[in-house]
Design a protein around this motif. Sequence first.
Motif, short mmCIF file in Angstrom:
data_model
loop_
_atom_site.label_atom_id
_atom_site.label_comp_id
_atom_site.label_asym_id
_atom_site.label_seq_id
_atom_site.Cartn_x
_atom_site.Cartn_y
_atom_site.Cartn_z
N LEU A 127 -4.81 -0.58 3.00
CA LEU A 127 -5.85 -0.19 1.89
C LEU A 127 -5.97 -0.99 0.80
O LEU A 127 -6.96 -1.27 0.04
N GLU A 173 -8.55 6.78 4.31
CA GLU A 173 -7.06 6.81 5.13
C GLU A 173 -6.91 5.62 5.92
O GLU A 173 -5.75 5.19 6.06
N ASN A 174 -8.06 5.08 6.26
CA ASN A 174 -8.11 3.89 7.09
C ASN A 174 -9.16 2.92 6.65
O ASN A 174 -10.09 3.36 6.34
N SER A 223 0.79 -1.16 -0.10
CA SER A 223 -0.06 -0.13 -0.05
C SER A 223 0.85 1.26 -0.09
O SER A 223 0.38 2.42 -0.40
N ALA A 251 -0.84 3.80 8.28
CA ALA A 251 -1.59 5.32 8.18
C ALA A 251 -0.49 6.24 7.49
O ALA A 251 -0.69 7.30 7.15
N ILE A 291 -13.04 9.61 6.88
CA ILE A 291 -11.94 9.18 6.24
C ILE A 291 -11.62 7.74 6.60
O ILE A 291 -10.68 7.15 6.16
N ARG A 313 0.48 5.77 4.15
CA ARG A 313 0.52 5.67 2.64
C ARG A 313 -0.45 6.70 2.20
O ARG A 313 -1.37 7.26 3.03
N PRO A 314 -0.53 7.05 0.91
CA PRO A 314 -1.53 7.88 0.34
C PRO A 314 -2.97 7.31 0.74
O PRO A 314 -3.01 6.33 0.50
N PRO A 315 -3.74 8.14 0.79
CA PRO A 315 -5.11 7.91 0.73
C PRO A 315 -5.68 7.39 -0.29
O PRO A 315 -5.27 7.61 -1.55
N HIS A 316 -6.75 6.60 -0.34
CA HIS A 316 -7.48 6.17 -1.88
C HIS A 316 -8.84 6.45 -1.97
O HIS A 316 -9.48 6.37 -0.85
#
Length: 455
Positions: A126, A107-108, A34, A98, A63, A100-103
Amino acid sequence: MEDTTSDMDVTLSPTLAAKEAELEDVETQLAHMSYGSRTPATWISKALDELHSQPKGHLDVGIVLIILDINDFSKACRVHAYNLFAHTRLRKACEKFALRPPHQGIENLLVLEGKDGIPVLVPRPLSYDITSASARSISYAETTRAIDEVQPGPNQGESWSRYYDIFLRIISGRDSKSIGISRDNLDVALRQITALVDIANAHHCDISMIAEKLMVTFHVYGGRLYTAVGQDPIRWCKLGMDLQDEPLYKEAFIHLVGAYDSIYGKTTELPSQHNILPLNVQGMIAAEARELKDKRMNIDLLLQSMSVLRTTKGKTAFVSHYDDDPAAYDLVNLFRDYMTDHIRHLRWDAPLVPTYLCSHTEGCNTVAGFYRLLSRGKHAYMRYEDVMKHWNMGLEGDDAETVKSTLKKLKETAKKYVQPLVVSHLQASGSEELHYLTCVKVEAEDYPWLAEGST
């Protein structure tokens, strides 16, 4: 490597305990995928697509994405991180993934997992996908106590995913009317709220935070709530204790003390099959039941040793000899025999034989019924006409008047003796129909959360 589940009530299934090192390697690989990876977060995409198609008002902001059923992404929801982390201990477990870039704004990712007992929310990368072989090999089992009473069955129509959806609505600050607890079926509401308490405990959520909203739901049932408590006092006592709700706990506690003999048998200890209640609460119930029995015994002694005062030429004395007043003395013995026969039946199950004084159809064959009968006095028992049959109606003049006035005094005295036993501290109506006493007064030391706090 730090254990992902170190700050959660989650451990590896016993069958996989020997593979702990292998599990950490798997999660490390999943986490690595991820970090800046272009690997598509297929679960997140599917879940968000389903979520966006849900009716307005669903948990669809925040998020943190939570997948409550891996076979039905329509049960996914989004919550704000500050709500989730403020009310549970999931923050530390989520921090591992926590960085890595959000998708798509997520974020979680948390997944509801666990087949035995109560499933729990488990943080995942993710890119986590149940279809991967490595992910399929991971299994978690929740370690807190399992409760058969809450585990949903095939006819209950609800699942743990539904209970978690309600829990997430509560910690997200939803109005009590929109959190999803039944406001029409009290049995369903009890099952839901009991499950919510166990979910809160599994995630170290402060019960007092959710208790207020849960009790608001119960209050819509009005008198039906307290009627239900009397029908299942053990479970309601446990729930009242968990929610630290004094009225609910008190109502159930009074029932358990009053009905101690009929619920638990005539023993000095509560049997193990009723261990849904903590030992300290069981001890409180047993102690109060013994105290109530001692109070009854003292009053019974008074009833069986009653005399009557007679006033002659300005002097007052007990009637104690036939020479003093034969009719009154004979009546006192008759009155004592009536009391003794009933008390022997209530205490030792001695048979009650119908006589001209009592047919035993007025409720006198139950503990509460007997004392309630005495508290009514007057013509409720030992009617004057029936008493006169003892002398074959052969008394006349002063003797007949003496019997009538003496009987009245005896009943007035008996009423005064039993008055403390017929007082009811229940909220529910209909306590006058119960076969056990409800006169227990619940004090601060009987509430386990108050007693513990004071020490």
